[in-house]
Enzyme design. Structure first.
Site, short mmCIF file in Angstrom:
data_model
loop_
_atom_site.label_atom_id
_atom_site.label_comp_id
_atom_site.label_asym_id
_atom_site.label_seq_id
_atom_site.Cartn_x
_atom_site.Cartn_y
_atom_site.Cartn_z
CE1 TYR A 1 -27.17 -19.00 -59.97
CE2 TYR A 1 -27.93 -18.04 -57.92
CZ TYR A 1 -27.72 -19.03 -58.85
OH TYR A 1 -27.82 -20.62 -58.34
CB CYS A 2 -28.98 -15.02 -64.88
SG CYS A 2 -28.60 -13.61 -65.42
CB THR A 3 -25.95 -17.76 -68.19
OG1 THR A 3 -27.15 -18.89 -67.94
CG2 THR A 3 -24.75 -18.38 -68.75
#
Length: 348
Positions: free
Chosen positions: A199-201
Site C-alpha cells: 500500500y501507499c498514499t
C-alpha cells in the site's frame, strides 16, 4: 499561441490563492498508459486545466500521468469531464478526493514532462509494469489485516510511515521509492509463500511495486485500490472500521491528512507525542521534521539553535553564510538520528 507556463511570482500566486473566497477541492489521480508524445500531451493539458483555474503538480511521461491538484468546487465536475474526454485511457479515471482538505494545498499549476511518473530506477527491459497484483477494496483490506498469512508492506518513505500506518505493517526504511523496490524484494524473501499486501498514499507506488514483486517471483501479491486515501474514504462510506492509524502524509502544503485520532509519532526535538511535519524556517536549511507547538515557539520554527541564530541575521548576512553551501529540502531520519540529504520530491 497561449502561454504554456507561469509568469507570476510564487509570492503573488500564493497571496491570490489565499484571497479566494470560493472553496477548492484537492484531488489526486494517476494512470499508467502509453503516451506517444508526452510534450504535446503536456502542452494541451496545460491549456485545458488553466482554463478551469486548476492548481497543482502534474507529471507526464511516456508511461502515463501522475497528478495532485486543487480545483474550484464549481469546476470540479467540468474538470472531471475534461479529463475523461482528453484521452481514451483517462475515461472514468478514478479520482482520490482529499480526506482532510481546506482547499489551500496548491497555488500554481506546474505541469512537467518526466522520464517516469514515479522515479523507480528500474532498468530491466523485461519488466512489465502492467502485470500488477490483485486490487483490494476496503472490506477486503480489513479481512486481510486479520489474516495471519498476510504481510502488509508500506511502500512509502520512512517519514510517511512514521506518522501513520497499518498495525504491524512492514516498513521499507528507505528515503526513495527507487531504493525501496530492491530492498522490499530482499526483505520479503522469507515471506515469499505468504500473501503480500502493498500500500501507499494514492495507489501509484504500490501498483508498480506489486508488478515488481511479481516480476521477482512473488505470486500472491495484492495492493490496496486507490491507496490509503481511497481505503479510508470507502471504509467510512460503508461504515467499516478504519484500521489505518495516525496521519496520511501528503505532498502539498497540508503535509498530512488526519485518518485516525491516534498520534503515533513524536516531536524530533523534545520527544512529546506529535505528528506535525514542518520545514525549518531558516532558508539555509528547510529540513523536513516533526515539531510540536512548544518546540516551534522555543526554536522559532527552526530545527536547531544554529538555524535560529542564522535566521536572526540580516538577509545579507544569511546569504553570505550560505554562499557555497549545499542546500535543498532535507529530511530528518530518526533511524539514523541524523538528517538525510535526499531531496523532498513528491512521488504521489
Amino acid at each position: 499561441m497561449p502561454v504554456l507556463h507561469n509568469l507570476v511570482s510564487n509570492e503573488e500566486l500564493k497571496a491570490r490563492m489565499l484571497a479566494e473566497t470560493e472553496p477548492r477541492t484537492t484531488v489526486s489521480f494517476y494512470k499508467y498508459f502509453n503516451i506517444d508524445d508526452p510534450k504535446a500531451f503536456r502542452d494541451a493539458l496545460y491549456v485545458a486545466l488553466t482554463k478551469l483555474k486548476v492548481f497543482g503538480r502534474v507529471y507526464v511521461a511516456a508511461e502515463g500521468i501522475n497528478a495532485q491538484i486543487s480545483v474550484p468546487a464549481s469546476q470540479y465536475e467540468t474538470m472531471k469531464s475534461t479529463l475523461y474526454a482528453f484521452h481514451a485511457q483517462l475515461n472514468n479515471l478514478r479520482m482520490n478526493i482529499a480526506l482532510d482538505d481546506d482547499g489551500k494545498s496548491f497555488w500554481v499549476l506546474r505541469l512537467k514532462v518526466r522520464e517516469r511518473i514515479v522515479a523507480d530506477g528500474i532498468t530491466d527491459d523485461t519488466f512489465d509494469a502492467s502485470d500488477v497484483g490483485a486490487y483490494l477494496k476496503a472490506a477486503e483490506v480489513n479481512a486481510m489485516l486479520d489474516d495471519p498469512e498476510a504481510v502488509f508492506v508500506d511502500m512509502r518513505n520512512h517519514y510517511e510511515y512514521e506518522v501513520g500506518h497499518f498495525d504491524n505493517a512492514m516498513e521499507i526504511p528507505a528515503d526513495t521509492f527507487r531504493d525501496q523496490l530492491p530492498m522490499a524484494v530482499d526483505m520479503l524473501q522469507q515471506d515469499k509463500d505468504k500473501k503480500i499486501v502493498m500500500y501507499c498514499t494514492g495507489g501509484i507506488r504500490c501498483e508498480k511495486a506489486s508488478a515488481w514483486m511479481r516480476h521477482n517471483g512473488f505470486e500472491n501479491v495484492y495492493h490496496i485500490e486507490g491507496g490509503i486515501i481511497e481505503y479510508a474514504r470507502r471504509a467510512r462510506e460503508q461504515g467499516l472500521p478504519v484500521r489505518f492509524k495516525g496521519k496520511n502524509f501528503v505532498f502539498d502544503e497540508r503535509m498530512g491528512e488526519r485518518i485516525s485520532e491516534d498520534v503515533i509519532a513524536n516531536c524530533h526535538q523534545c520527544g512529546a507525542p506529535c505528528d506535525t511535519h514542518v520545514n525549518c524556517l531558516n532558508d539555509g536549511c528547510h529540513l523536513l521534521f516533526i515539531q510540536c507547538p512548544s518546540c516551534a515557539e522555543k526554536f522559532n520554527h527552526c530545527c536547531s539553535p544554529i538555524c535560529m541564530e542564522e535566521l536572526a541575521l540580516s538577509p545579507e548576512e544569511q546569504r553570505s553564510r550560505r554562499a557555497g553551501r549545499e542546500n535543498g529540502n532535507k529530511i530528518f531520519n530518526k533511524s539514523r538520528g541524523l538528517l538525510s540529504t535526499t531531496m523532498h520530491i513528491p512521488e504521489e
